[in-house]
Design a protein around this motif. Sequence first.
Motif, PDB file in Angstrom:
ATOM      1  N   ILE A  34      -3.977   3.179   4.985  1.00 55.26           N
ATOM      2  CA  ILE A  34      -3.918   3.145   3.518  1.00 55.26           C
ATOM      3  C   ILE A  34      -5.206   2.554   2.950  1.00 55.26           C
ATOM      4  CG2 ILE A  34      -2.756   2.110   1.537  1.00 55.26           C
ATOM      5  CD1 ILE A  34      -0.146   2.293   3.131  1.00 55.26           C
ATOM      6  N   TYR A  35      -5.649   1.446   3.530  1.00 59.43           N
ATOM      7  CA  TYR A  35      -6.872   0.777   3.056  1.00 59.43           C
ATOM      8  C   TYR A  35      -8.094   1.663   3.262  1.00 59.43           C
ATOM      9  CZ  TYR A  35     -10.651  -2.701   2.917  1.00 59.43           C
ATOM     10  OH  TYR A  35     -11.811  -3.389   2.650  1.00 59.43           O
ATOM     11  N   VAL A  37      -0.072  -2.293  11.760  1.00 60.69           N
ATOM     12  CA  VAL A  37      -1.527  -2.424  11.657  1.00 60.69           C
ATOM     13  C   VAL A  37      -2.139  -1.052  11.393  1.00 60.69           C
ATOM     14  CG1 VAL A  37      -3.651  -2.963  12.921  1.00 60.69           C
ATOM     15  CG2 VAL A  37      -1.667  -4.466  13.126  1.00 60.69           C
ATOM     16  N   ARG A  38      -1.731  -0.089  12.192  1.00 65.60           N
ATOM     17  CA  ARG A  38      -2.271   1.273  12.101  1.00 65.60           C
ATOM     18  C   ARG A  38      -2.048   1.868  10.715  1.00 65.60           C
ATOM     19  NH1 ARG A  38      -3.320   5.111  16.194  1.00 65.60           N
ATOM     20  NH2 ARG A  38      -2.988   7.278  15.595  1.00 65.60           N
ATOM     21  N   ASN A  39      -0.852   1.753  10.173  1.00 69.53           N
ATOM     22  CA  ASN A  39      -0.534   2.359   8.885  1.00 69.53           C
ATOM     23  C   ASN A  39      -1.153   1.595   7.716  1.00 69.53           C
ATOM     24  OD1 ASN A  39       0.976   4.425  10.019  1.00 69.53           O
ATOM     25  ND2 ASN A  39       2.860   3.239  10.003  1.00 69.53           N
ATOM     26  N   LEU A  57     -13.159  -5.268  11.167  1.00 68.10           N
ATOM     27  CA  LEU A  57     -13.024  -6.606  10.591  1.00 68.10           C
ATOM     28  C   LEU A  57     -11.676  -6.741   9.880  1.00 68.10           C
ATOM     29  CD1 LEU A  57     -16.619  -7.017   9.146  1.00 68.10           C
ATOM     30  CD2 LEU A  57     -15.626  -8.389  10.980  1.00 68.10           C
ATOM     31  N   ALA A  58     -11.270  -5.685   9.176  1.00 71.62           N
ATOM     32  CA  ALA A  58      -9.965  -5.691   8.513  1.00 71.62           C
ATOM     33  C   ALA A  58      -8.850  -5.689   9.545  1.00 71.62           C
ATOM     34  CB  ALA A  58      -9.839  -4.473   7.592  1.00 71.62           C
ATOM     35  N   ALA A  59      -9.051  -4.976  10.655  1.00 70.00           N
ATOM     36  CA  ALA A  59      -8.051  -4.960  11.725  1.00 70.00           C
ATOM     37  C   ALA A  59      -7.869  -6.348  12.317  1.00 70.00           C
ATOM     38  CB  ALA A  59      -8.472  -3.969  12.815  1.00 70.00           C
ATOM     39  N   ALA A  60      -8.974  -7.066  12.519  1.00 67.18           N
ATOM     40  CA  ALA A  60      -8.898  -8.418  13.070  1.00 67.18           C
ATOM     41  C   ALA A  60      -8.128  -9.343  12.133  1.00 67.18           C
ATOM     42  CB  ALA A  60     -10.308  -8.961  13.318  1.00 67.18           C
ATOM     43  N   TRP A  61      -8.314  -9.182  10.823  1.00 67.92           N
ATOM     44  CA  TRP A  61      -7.591 -10.027   9.861  1.00 67.92           C
ATOM     45  C   TRP A  61      -6.085  -9.766   9.942  1.00 67.92           C
ATOM     46  CZ3 TRP A  61      -5.187  -8.505   5.019  1.00 67.92           C
ATOM     47  CH2 TRP A  61      -4.687  -9.595   4.304  1.00 67.92           C
ATOM     48  N   LEU A  62      -5.703  -8.515  10.030  1.00 73.16           N
ATOM     49  CA  LEU A  62      -4.280  -8.184  10.129  1.00 73.16           C
ATOM     50  C   LEU A  62      -3.668  -8.769  11.401  1.00 73.16           C
ATOM     51  CD1 LEU A  62      -4.274  -4.448   8.963  1.00 73.16           C
ATOM     52  CD2 LEU A  62      -3.350  -6.405   7.718  1.00 73.16           C
ATOM     53  N   LEU A  63      -4.377  -8.636  12.516  1.00 73.25           N
ATOM     54  CA  LEU A  63      -3.862  -9.157  13.781  1.00 73.25           C
ATOM     55  C   LEU A  63      -3.759 -10.673  13.743  1.00 73.25           C
ATOM     56  CD1 LEU A  63      -5.829  -6.851  16.236  1.00 73.25           C
ATOM     57  CD2 LEU A  63      -3.375  -6.771  15.764  1.00 73.25           C
ATOM     58  N   ALA A  64      -4.746 -11.328  13.135  1.00 71.42           N
ATOM     59  CA  ALA A  64      -4.713 -12.786  13.038  1.00 71.42           C
ATOM     60  C   ALA A  64      -3.563 -13.258  12.154  1.00 71.42           C
ATOM     61  CB  ALA A  64      -6.036 -13.311  12.481  1.00 71.42           C
ATOM     62  N   ARG A  68       7.364   3.844   4.802  1.00 74.12           N
ATOM     63  CA  ARG A  68       7.001   2.658   4.032  1.00 74.12           C
ATOM     64  C   ARG A  68       7.428   1.360   4.718  1.00 74.12           C
ATOM     65  NH1 ARG A  68      11.214   0.682   0.831  1.00 74.12           N
ATOM     66  NH2 ARG A  68      13.116   1.956   0.853  1.00 74.12           N
ATOM     67  N   HIS A  69       8.384   1.452   5.635  1.00 69.17           N
ATOM     68  CA  HIS A  69       8.825   0.257   6.346  1.00 69.17           C
ATOM     69  C   HIS A  69       7.837  -0.152   7.438  1.00 69.17           C
ATOM     70  CE1 HIS A  69      12.646   0.372   4.295  1.00 69.17           C
ATOM     71  NE2 HIS A  69      12.840   1.622   4.683  1.00 69.17           N
ATOM     72  N   MET A  70       6.896   0.738   7.759  1.00 76.01           N
ATOM     73  CA  MET A  70       5.912   0.457   8.795  1.00 76.01           C
ATOM     74  C   MET A  70       4.559   0.080   8.200  1.00 76.01           C
ATOM     75  SD  MET A  70       7.628   0.586  11.467  1.00 76.01           S
ATOM     76  CE  MET A  70       6.326   0.423  12.684  1.00 76.01           C
ATOM     77  N   VAL A  71       4.587  -0.541   7.009  1.00 75.17           N
ATOM     78  CA  VAL A  71       3.377  -0.986   6.322  1.00 75.17           C
ATOM     79  C   VAL A  71       3.538  -2.450   5.934  1.00 75.17           C
ATOM     80  CG1 VAL A  71       1.890  -0.698   4.298  1.00 75.17           C
ATOM     81  CG2 VAL A  71       2.891   1.313   5.406  1.00 75.17           C
TER      82      VAL A  71
END
Length: 244
Positions: free
Chosen positions: A167-168, A161-163, A146-153, A62-65
């Motif tokens: 979940i999503y 990012v991976r975890n 697209l969701a990955a790009a939002w997380l990175l931004a 859970r700490h990696m989310v």
Amino acid sequence: MEIVLPGLMIAIAALFRGVTGFGFALLAALGLSSLMAPQDATSIILLIDLVLTGLILRKFDRHMVDWRATAILLGFGLIGGVSGPYVAAMLSDDSARIATNIAIAIAALVAMMHRPPQWMGHVVVGAVLALVVGGMMAGFAVGGPLAAAWLLAGGTEGARVRNTLAIYFGFVDVLGFATRAGAGMLPDGFLGMALPLLAIAVIAYFPGEMIYRKMSMILWRRVCAISLVLIAIVGAMQTILIML
């Protein structure tokens, strides 16, 4: 031959998911869209993607989310995940293929950005993307990058990012598949088509995960970018051919 070509496409996509943590649906949709009806392909991809998501989360920490981002993705992804299958069902096969390939091209072009612009990481942008991507994934099995790009931004990095994406994606996969099953949208003989491809995907996933664990973050980003450029080009060419 009915299983060889789809199996090869699924194996490549699962290997890519093992390396990157995303992109299975993107690659699988691109490969299967020319081999079977889009509605059949999407149902199979959603089921397999759900199982692969479970493999990524089998050692859940859970700490990696990024829980703030997860709340936004799940909250707004709920709407898209339920409505996506109905939108896809209203389209003809050719229209669905064109919509799928346009979505693939957009998702790939966004995801290949080395550094997404800061404005893309805004909460409002995330809410809109969560809704749109939820609908795209549940309806056409594409759009995850697209969701990955939002997380990175927004500053989420590495394993978070991976975890968070896992979940999503799992949430949207469950919504999309359950909606299709409840509305009678699954194709006849679904399990007979899906189970052999699921077995191939699981076998192909693990070598990809082993490669990921040995890669530096710089190399990981580079591999993702180069692969997605190629995917975007192939998707654009396929869309043009369908429209001619």
